[in-house]
Design a protein around this motif. Structure first.
Motif, PDB file in Angstrom:
ATOM      1  N   GLN A 426      42.542  -8.864 113.240  1.00 45.69           N
ATOM      2  CA  GLN A 426      43.384  -8.111 114.173  1.00 45.69           C
ATOM      3  C   GLN A 426      42.852  -8.245 115.595  1.00 45.69           C
ATOM      4  O   GLN A 426      43.040  -7.373 116.436  1.00 45.69           O
ATOM      5  N   SER A 427      42.164  -9.381 115.842  1.00 46.93           N
ATOM      6  CA  SER A 427      41.627  -9.718 117.169  1.00 46.93           C
ATOM      7  C   SER A 427      40.626  -8.692 117.672  1.00 46.93           C
ATOM      8  O   SER A 427      40.557  -8.399 118.868  1.00 46.93           O
ATOM      9  N   ASN A 428      39.844  -8.153 116.756  1.00 49.56           N
ATOM     10  CA  ASN A 428      38.833  -7.155 117.129  1.00 49.56           C
ATOM     11  C   ASN A 428      37.541  -7.440 116.377  1.00 49.56           C
ATOM     12  O   ASN A 428      37.125  -6.672 115.506  1.00 49.56           O
ATOM     13  N   THR A 429      36.901  -8.549 116.696  1.00 47.44           N
ATOM     14  CA  THR A 429      35.664  -8.945 116.022  1.00 47.44           C
ATOM     15  C   THR A 429      34.540  -7.971 116.354  1.00 47.44           C
ATOM     16  O   THR A 429      34.276  -7.705 117.526  1.00 47.44           O
ATOM     17  N   PRO A 430      33.873  -7.405 115.329  1.00 48.17           N
ATOM     18  CA  PRO A 430      32.748  -6.496 115.600  1.00 48.17           C
ATOM     19  C   PRO A 430      31.660  -7.176 116.429  1.00 48.17           C
ATOM     20  O   PRO A 430      31.421  -8.377 116.290  1.00 48.17           O
ATOM     21  N   LYS A 431      31.023  -6.399 117.298  1.00 49.87           N
ATOM     22  CA  LYS A 431      29.991  -6.954 118.174  1.00 49.87           C
ATOM     23  C   LYS A 431      28.806  -7.512 117.387  1.00 49.87           C
ATOM     24  O   LYS A 431      28.118  -8.423 117.848  1.00 49.87           O
ATOM     25  N   ASP A 432      28.541  -6.953 116.203  1.00 49.76           N
ATOM     26  CA  ASP A 432      27.403  -7.396 115.408  1.00 49.76           C
ATOM     27  C   ASP A 432      27.786  -8.448 114.366  1.00 49.76           C
ATOM     28  O   ASP A 432      27.050  -8.677 113.408  1.00 49.76           O
ATOM     29  N   TRP A 433      28.956  -9.098 114.535  1.00 51.22           N
ATOM     30  CA  TRP A 433      29.377 -10.084 113.540  1.00 51.22           C
ATOM     31  C   TRP A 433      28.396 -11.249 113.508  1.00 51.22           C
ATOM     32  O   TRP A 433      27.817 -11.627 114.534  1.00 51.22           O
TER      33      TRP A 433
END
Length: 543
Positions: A426-433
């Protein structure tokens, strides 16, 4: 009411004045339980209008990204896959999805459990899946989903966590396949089953649609529709026998290997298109009189001409076999449309791993090279995913189970090593990915002659340690091979043609990657201390 009482009492210390510590503890515990009960009721109230999504998971076997036209490979125009492409066009295309062990049984176990093989116990093709373990199917089943798996299972033990199953014994047959249905006595792995008339891709889809028709429609469904195709040997449906008849299939640049890739003494390593590996050669196989789709005649051809002829035969058989999958994906999408199920169904198309289509003179998979570890992944879910999205995050097969559990609003078990990528799509990659991934192939020098190895891949680089030891793994050959390293600069060499491990310009970077590889192994609980022979070898070859 309970919540108001709790607040009032906790703000009035005189209420507890004559209580001893034990009574206080019991009272606080009761109040906490009441408070949690109220919270649960609030959550249920908030979710009353939430329509639980259906999940249709379609997976093929050995379907290379390069054979799916939406990925734009050299084969896209010659062998289009419009129905599979439709999922990506109406949803999201993932470009960097990887198997953690590029071989059928381990990948399937990782998809279900969200764990690497060294945790779930399935490292090789010979390992049995522990069907008593917790996994995606069981959790969704307990949460109220109607669950089913139809087609290729390949995990040896009887499927659990599914209200219904009808699965191929072992690899299964392309024509008039046997299927083992729930309710019949289970016979181990490649035994048993009832004969179904027809071509296997059609039969699996027929049975999938039949289950969808007859399912409990008061519940959301989770259906795993698993194809045998296009796993070798590549036996296509009769309707496709003339497909590509007048076509020359384009060659990969690395078909005639330049020897700057792979082991320096790798003549007999890996399945080859040429006769480089006499024990596992496409050229030798398709020249046999008993080859199931007809032998080729290479008499009088030059060495290069023979390789070209073997490549053409392999690719045409492979793509003809894959054509049946695209047709049957279309049938399932049409069924959803006709029954008003499309809007509230997440549709997934993937493969259990990648497949070499002549690159580097290889067929099969197993290696940590891109064509082998890369999984196609296309997902459509109109309620959450906008059309024509593209994602470039590093996604792993261990992430599938957590993602579907989050979609179904279920708790993700702590023992799952993967992470949900629902927000990523949903175009919201977690910062810690994750910025890198760990890979390990255990089945040392089995039938396709690949040394055991592990490695790390970042967005830009890849480092692989071929340790070449069997480590008592089932199906591994007991003879060690010489250890060696490979390093690829994926920015400048995306096709992995040049092993730069001995290039001094990358010395410091390689050292950092080795450290990161060790840290990754520690985090994933796959350290080498339990294998003294590997520890001894690392002392000599790690630095």
């Amino acid at each position: 009411m309970f919540k108001l009482m709790r607040i009032k009492n906790l703000n009035n210390p005189n209420k507890f004045k004559n209580f001893n510590f034990k009574k206080k503890f019991i009272w606080i515990f009761i109040l906490c339980v009441c408070n949690q009960f109220i919270k649960c009721e609030q959550i249920q109230t908030e979710d009353k209008n939430f329509e639980t999504p259906n999940i249709l998971y379609i997976m093929s076997d050995d379907h290379a990204k390069n054979a799916i036209s939406i990925y734009g490979s050299r084969l896209a125009e010659i062998s289009p896959t419009p129905n599979i492409d439709r999922i990506g066009n109406e949803g999201i295309i993932f470009n960097h999805v990887f198997a953690t062990n590029s071989i059928c049984t381990p990948s399937r176990a990782s998809i279900l459990t969200g764990q690497y093989g060294h945790i779930n116990g399935v490292n090789t093709l010979r390992d049995d899946f522990n069907n008593n373990s917790n996994h995606l199917g069981k959790i969704l089943q307990k949460s109220g989903y109607n669950t089913a798996i139809i087609g290729k299972w390949h995990l040896h033990t009887e499927p659990t966590g599914f209200d219904y199953y009808n699965v191929l014994p072992g690899q299964g047959k392309y024509f008039n396949p046997m299927l083992k249905e729930k309710g019949e006595p289970w016979k181990y792995h490649n035994k048993g089953g009832k004969r179904y008339e027809g071509y296997v891709s059609d039969v699996i889809t027929d049975e999938s649609i039949k289950w969808l028709e007859n399912r409990d429609k008061s519940k959301p469904f989770f259906l795993m529709s698993h194809h045998k195709a296009p796993h070798g040997l590549w036996e296509y449906a009769k309707r496709h026998e003339n497909l590509f008849e007048e076509v020359d299939i384009p060659l990969p640049n690395s078909l005639y290997e330049n020897k700057k890739h792979g082991p320096l003494k790798g003549e007999k390593y890996g399945s080859s298109i040429s006769d480089r590996n006499p024990k596992r050669s496409m050229l030798n196989q398709v020249s046999r009189k008993n080859w199931p789709t007809g032998a080729i005649d290479t008499f009088g051809l030059t060495k290069k001409g023979k390789i070209y002829a073997a490549y053409q035969k392999y690719l045409k058989d492979y793509l003809r076999t894959a054509a049946s999958i695209d047709e049957n994906v279309g049938r399932l999408l049409d069924y959803l449309d006709k029954n008003n199920l499309s809007d509230n169904t997440m549709v997934i198309y993937t493969s259990d791993q990648g497949q070499f289509l002549g690159e580097h003179d290889y067929f099969d998979k197993r290696w940590m090279y891109e064509e082998s570890i890369s999984m196609p992944l296309l997902i459509r879910y109109p309620k959450k995913i906008k059309p024509k999205q593209v994602n470039n995050d590093i996604i792993l097969n261990i992430d599938f189970a957590p993602t579907f559990l989050e979609l179904a609003k279920q708790t993700i078990p702590l023992e799952m090593q993967g992470k949900s990528f629902l927000s990523n799509m949903q175009s919201n990659t977690p910062k810690d990915w994750r910025k890198s991934m760990y890979y390990r192939y255990w089945m040392h020098m089995a039938s396709h002659y690949n040394p055991a190895h592990y490695g790390i891949r970042t967005k830009e680089y890849k480092l692989i340690f071929f340790y070449g030891l069997p480590l008592n793994q089932k199906g591994a050959v007991n003879t060690p091979t010489d250890p060696y390293w490979e390093f690829y600069d994926l920015k400048n060499d995306p096709n992995e043609n040049n092993n730069l491990y001995f290039n001094d310009n990358y010395k410091n970077l390689i050292k950092k990657l080795k450290n990161e590889l060790n840290l990754k192994k520690e985090k994933l609980l796959d350290t080498d201390e339990k294998y003294p022979e590997l520890e001894k070898l690392k002392e000599k070859h790690w630095n």
